[in-house]
Design a protein around this motif. Structure first.
Motif, short mmCIF file in Angstrom:
data_model
loop_
_atom_site.label_atom_id
_atom_site.label_comp_id
_atom_site.label_asym_id
_atom_site.label_seq_id
_atom_site.Cartn_x
_atom_site.Cartn_y
_atom_site.Cartn_z
N LEU A 84 4.09 2.64 4.75
CA LEU A 84 5.01 2.02 5.95
C LEU A 84 6.53 1.85 5.55
CD1 LEU A 84 2.80 -1.15 6.93
CD2 LEU A 84 3.10 1.11 8.02
N GLY A 85 6.59 2.53 4.04
CA GLY A 85 7.94 2.66 3.75
C GLY A 85 8.48 1.39 2.84
N GLN A 86 7.51 0.48 2.65
CA GLN A 86 7.85 -0.74 2.01
C GLN A 86 7.52 -0.51 0.45
OE1 GLN A 86 5.93 -3.84 3.86
NE2 GLN A 86 6.73 -3.40 5.92
N TRP A 87 8.28 0.19 -0.47
CA TRP A 87 8.08 0.74 -1.67
C TRP A 87 8.11 -0.57 -2.56
CZ3 TRP A 87 11.92 0.16 -5.31
CH2 TRP A 87 13.27 0.02 -4.64
N ARG A 88 8.94 -1.32 -2.32
CA ARG A 88 9.15 -2.73 -3.29
C ARG A 88 7.77 -3.40 -3.38
NH1 ARG A 88 14.25 -2.66 -0.75
NH2 ARG A 88 15.86 -2.24 -2.18
N PRO A 101 6.29 -0.86 10.06
CA PRO A 101 7.08 -0.12 9.44
C PRO A 101 8.25 -0.51 9.04
CG PRO A 101 6.12 1.11 11.35
CD PRO A 101 5.96 -0.21 11.43
N ALA A 102 8.87 -0.23 7.76
CA ALA A 102 10.03 -0.60 7.11
C ALA A 102 11.45 -0.59 8.15
CB ALA A 102 10.19 -0.24 5.94
N LEU A 156 5.05 -1.25 -4.90
CA LEU A 156 4.99 -1.35 -6.51
C LEU A 156 4.44 -2.77 -6.91
CD1 LEU A 156 8.63 0.04 -7.17
CD2 LEU A 156 6.31 1.12 -7.52
N GLY A 157 4.62 -3.88 -6.34
CA GLY A 157 4.21 -4.92 -6.34
C GLY A 157 2.71 -5.22 -6.44
N LYS A 158 2.05 -4.76 -5.34
CA LYS A 158 0.71 -4.45 -5.27
C LYS A 158 0.20 -3.46 -6.43
CE LYS A 158 -1.16 -4.65 -1.40
NZ LYS A 158 -1.71 -4.55 0.01
N LEU A 159 0.72 -2.42 -6.65
CA LEU A 159 0.17 -1.49 -7.64
C LEU A 159 0.03 -2.19 -9.01
CD1 LEU A 159 -0.57 1.40 -8.30
CD2 LEU A 159 1.76 1.79 -8.51
N PHE A 160 1.33 -2.92 -9.29
CA PHE A 160 1.04 -3.28 -10.85
C PHE A 160 0.35 -4.71 -10.98
CE2 PHE A 160 5.00 -0.63 -11.19
CZ PHE A 160 4.53 0.30 -11.87
N ALA A 190 -0.97 1.51 -1.35
CA ALA A 190 -1.08 2.56 -0.40
C ALA A 190 -0.58 2.44 0.96
CB ALA A 190 -2.34 3.19 -0.45
N ASP A 191 -1.06 1.12 1.50
CA ASP A 191 -0.46 0.71 2.80
C ASP A 191 0.99 0.54 3.10
OD1 ASP A 191 -0.87 -1.49 1.20
OD2 ASP A 191 -1.83 -2.56 2.60
#
Length: 253
Positions: free
Chosen positions: A212-216, A246-247, A219-223, A207-208
């Motif tokens: 911050l706009g760092q969606w890649r 922020p990104a 996703l890595g932390k989510l999975f 979520a953090d």
């Protein structure tokens, strides 16, 4: 017979001579008439030009009545010493010492009306200011353009070319608009406290990083369930010290 033939020949010669004489006279008269006709319009035209140039009235060029743009910044009937710099022209004091107060002889610009201490209209006056160039002023004395195309969180810190303008009430030497290299310090509205709270509570789901706009990375932390907790702890530390931002490269609020 021979005498008659000679008389006829002589008569013919006389007739030819008389014809040529008449033709010469006629041609001379015609030439004089043509010369007179051509010269008369020219003289008439010359007279008309002379009379026109003589009788044409002289029109004086109208003076410009436009009010300069700087007049809107100049208070009317105020103290001359308190006029903004755009409303006056000052002579350079070459004897001033850098960083020390100095006196400058100034003059109000056209269309600017100001008064002295006795409420008398004044044109020439003196002002006191610090002897320094405009680009040497404190950062609070000028306003600069901001850039949103540079990274504020980087090592080393990035700079950008800014155009700075001195505030209206500040006096200084040199150009009042100047370029300057400034550190990137813009913000996109991201809060550091919000990012840290998300990293502590929902960091295992990315979520953090999403905030911050760092969606890649999110996703890595989510999975990976926050890298089995290790990535989550590292992000808490990095966001806490402000290393991860922020990104878009902006600063936290």
């Amino acid at each position: 017979m021979a005498a008659l033939a000679g008389l006829r020949a002589l008569r013919r010669l006389c007739g030819v001579a008389l014809f040529l004489a008449q033709l010469y006279v006629l041609s001379g008269r015609a030439g004089s008439l043509m010369t007179t006709k051509h010269s008369q319009p020219q003289s008439t035209f010359a007279k008309s030009l002379t009379s026109t140039s003589t009788n044409t009235p002289y029109f004086k060029a109208a003076e410009s009545t436009e009010i300069p743009s700087y007049v809107t910044k100049c208070p009317s009937n105020g103290l001359c010493s308190r006029l903004p710099p755009d409303c006056m022209t000052c002579n350079t004091n070459y004897s001033c010492i850098y960083g020390k107060p100095a006196t400058f002889d100034c003059k109000a610009k056209p269309h600017v009306h100001c008064l002295d201490q006795n409420n008398q209209e004044q044109e020439n006056f003196t002002i006191n200011m610090t002897c320094q160039f405009c680009w040497q002023l404190a950062t609070t004395d000028y306003v600069c353009t901001n850039s949103t195309n540079c990274m504020t969180v980087s090592c080393p810190r990035q700079r950008y070319n800014a155009t700075c303008t001195v505030r209206d009430h500040i006096h200084c030497l040199g150009n009042r608009v100047f370029p300057k290299m400034l550190y990137c310090n813009w913000t996109g509205g991201y809060k550091w406290s919000t990012a840290l709270a998300l990293s502590i509570t929902l960091g295992g789901f990315g979520a953090d990083r999403f905030y911050l706009g760092q969606w890649r990375e999110g996703l890595g932390k989510l999975f990976s369930f926050g890298g089995l907790g290790i990535w989550t702890l590292i992000d808490v530390l990095l966001i806490g010290v402000g290393y991860v931002g922020p990104a878009d490269g902006s600063l936290y609020i």
